[in-house]
Write an enzyme that holds these catalytic residues in place. Structure first.
Site, PDB file in Angstrom:
ATOM      1  N   GLN A  20      43.518  39.728  45.354  1.00  0.00           N
ATOM      2  CA  GLN A  20      43.073  41.025  45.853  1.00  0.00           C
ATOM      3  C   GLN A  20      42.617  40.986  47.313  1.00  0.00           C
ATOM      4  O   GLN A  20      42.565  42.013  47.969  1.00  0.00           O
ATOM      5  CB  GLN A  20      41.952  41.567  44.956  1.00  0.00           C
ATOM      6  CG  GLN A  20      42.452  41.886  43.553  1.00  0.00           C
ATOM      7  CD  GLN A  20      41.364  42.393  42.637  1.00  0.00           C
ATOM      8  OE1 GLN A  20      40.752  41.620  41.919  1.00  0.00           O
ATOM      9  NE2 GLN A  20      41.109  43.682  42.646  1.00  0.00           N
ATOM     10  N   HIS A 111      42.512  34.851  37.694  1.00  0.00           N
ATOM     11  CA  HIS A 111      42.167  36.276  37.776  1.00  0.00           C
ATOM     12  C   HIS A 111      43.461  37.101  37.781  1.00  0.00           C
ATOM     13  O   HIS A 111      43.935  37.545  38.827  1.00  0.00           O
ATOM     14  CB  HIS A 111      41.335  36.530  39.032  1.00  0.00           C
ATOM     15  CG  HIS A 111      40.614  37.851  39.038  1.00  0.00           C
ATOM     16  ND1 HIS A 111      39.239  37.971  39.053  1.00  0.00           N
ATOM     17  CD2 HIS A 111      41.074  39.113  39.031  1.00  0.00           C
ATOM     18  CE1 HIS A 111      38.889  39.239  39.060  1.00  0.00           C
ATOM     19  NE2 HIS A 111      39.988  39.964  39.047  1.00  0.00           N
ATOM     20  N   ASN A 155      39.349  35.826  33.735  1.00  0.00           N
ATOM     21  CA  ASN A 155      38.739  37.118  34.029  1.00  0.00           C
ATOM     22  C   ASN A 155      39.308  38.196  33.107  1.00  0.00           C
ATOM     23  O   ASN A 155      40.519  38.384  33.056  1.00  0.00           O
ATOM     24  CB  ASN A 155      39.038  37.514  35.480  1.00  0.00           C
ATOM     25  CG  ASN A 155      38.345  38.808  35.848  1.00  0.00           C
ATOM     26  OD1 ASN A 155      37.131  38.820  35.997  1.00  0.00           O
ATOM     27  ND2 ASN A 155      39.085  39.892  35.948  1.00  0.00           N
ATOM     28  N   GLU A 156      38.459  38.851  32.368  1.00  0.00           N
ATOM     29  CA  GLU A 156      38.808  40.041  31.576  1.00  0.00           C
ATOM     30  C   GLU A 156      40.080  39.874  30.739  1.00  0.00           C
ATOM     31  O   GLU A 156      41.079  40.587  30.940  1.00  0.00           O
ATOM     32  CB  GLU A 156      38.957  41.258  32.501  1.00  0.00           C
ATOM     33  CG  GLU A 156      37.698  41.562  33.283  1.00  0.00           C
ATOM     34  CD  GLU A 156      37.848  42.757  34.226  1.00  0.00           C
ATOM     35  OE1 GLU A 156      38.961  43.308  34.323  1.00  0.00           O
ATOM     36  OE2 GLU A 156      36.851  43.128  34.853  1.00  0.00           O
TER      37      GLU A 156
END
Ligand code: IFM
Length: 388
Positions: A20, A111, A155-156
């Site tokens: 990101q 991620h 992550n998530e």
């Protein structure tokens, strides 16, 4: 803990994720999807790969004593089983930089983005995926384990499976309920295998995952109550149960409140972020309290909002501190808070249109500007206490 204060040594920081912000990552499934026109391009993003030093300086000027960032798997292992020591040196420099200013790192190993060679073989659904993932995690900990105590493998995971295997809007763009469930179990298995491998190399490190949890509520209608209980069980707790015994802390990523049977007035009057997500002042508190049952240290590993005009963020940050403080007072072992995000960044299918940063990024010039809300955060951090 005095009245409005936070425990001594409480971690205050912000989070980022490699794809990101770093820029220049082309050998992952997301970059391939961008080349195929299925998702926006990340391109040079915020050029954090080259500017991490000055970005960390800004964070330090805001008083932050912790940073969460992620390592891009495809940089470290660009081809299966071939590890790139030069990229290890890059992340060593990142960690050295934090260490030099006394900032505690929380390092995330995966991620959302997958190395192309891994996604082309089926990603986590590939037989042998847990061992492949664990080999990468182990390698990083062998090289860099001495620089950080706090490590996240994933992550998530439920967001990852929902977007990629149920909604079909993220790579690999599937809409297949069976694969959706399979990938959740596969990612949990990969975590368990990685946990064991990482602990073998360095038993002292603390390992967790960043878990996206939602505050579910319902009105008194029995059907809504049932929906609420089932959603809470499946979304918030199922994965954590699958990795029970294989985590030393829980990272909570929190963004959403969902009330089954909300009235139209409740829906219409809700304050919303630029993502259209409801801003609920106490949902973070409820999610933290719900995690007490695991008896593990807790970190808010992400919490933030898209707010380009920075109109809601100041109060959002104050409410976040209130929520964490109240949860601690009621016995939740919360050790730190990482705001999402340090910088404006690439928001997946939204591209660069949504602004989550404490620091605004001008994508033409890459100039950074500290948002007013970041100074509210700074006051809280400097006092290590609620400010009003
Ligand atoms: O940008 C994302 C991040 O990658 C994972 N958690 C939620 C953020 C906001 O949508």
């Amino acid at each position: 803990m005095a009245d409005k204060e936070f425990p001594e040594g409480f971690l205050w920081g912000a989070s980022t994720a490699a794809y990101q912000v770093e820029g220049g990552i082309e050998n992952v499934d997301w970059a391939e999807a961008a080349r195929e026109g299925k998702v926006p391009e990340a391109g040079r993003a915020c050029d954090f790969y080259n500017r991490f030093g000055s970005d960390f300086e800004i964070a330090a000027s805001l008083g932050m004593n912790a940073q969460r960032f992620s390592i891009e798997w495809a940089r470290i292992e660009p081809e299966e089983g071939k590890f790139n020591e030069r990229e290890i040196e890059h992340y060593r420099a990142v960690l050295e930089r934090l260490k030099a200013s006394g900032v505690t790192p929380m390092v995330n190993l995966w991620h959302f983005t997958l190395p192309l060679w891994f996604s082309e073989r089926g990603g986590f659904l590939e037989k042998g995926a847990p061992e492949i993932f664990a080999r990468y995690c182990r390698f990083v900990v062998e090289r860099l384990g001495g620089y950080a105590d706090l490590w996240l493998t994933h992550n998530e995971p439920i967001v990852y499976s929902s977007k990629g295997f149920w909604d079909g809007v993220w790579p690999p763009f599937l809409r297949n309920p069976l694969q959706y469930l399979r990938v959740i179990y596969a990612v949990a298995a990969a975590h368990r295998t990685a946990y064991t491998a990482m602990k073998t190399v360095r038993p002292s490190i603390q390992i967790g995952i960043a878990k996206h949890n939602i505050f579910f509520e319902s009105n008194s209608n029995p059907l809504n109550r049932l929906l609420c209980v089932c959603s809470d069980w499946f979304w918030n707790h199922r994965f954590l149960r699958l990795i029970e015994g294989y985590q030393d802390f829980i990272g909570l990523n929190h963004y959403h409140h969902k009330k089954y049977g909300a009235t139209s007035r409740e829906r219409e009057t809700a304050v919303r972020s630029d993502m259209g997500w409801e801003i609920h002042p106490t949902s973070l508190y409820h999610c933290l309290i719900a995690l007490k049952r695991y008896g593990l240290p807790l970190y808010v590993s992400e919490h933030g909002l898209a707010d380009a005009a920075d109109v809601h963020r100041p109060e959002f940050i104050k409410n976040a501190a209130r929520a964490v403080h109240r949860a601690i007072e009621e016995g939740a072992p919360v050790r730190g808070y990482f705001h999402w995000s340090l910088l404006d960044n690439y928001e997946w299918t939204e591209g660069f249109t949504k602004r989550f940063g404490l620091i605004e990024v001008n994508y033409d010039t890459l100039e950074r500007t500290i948002r007013p809300s970041a100074y509210v955060y700074k006051q809280i951090i400097e006092r290590n206490a609620l400010i009003d």
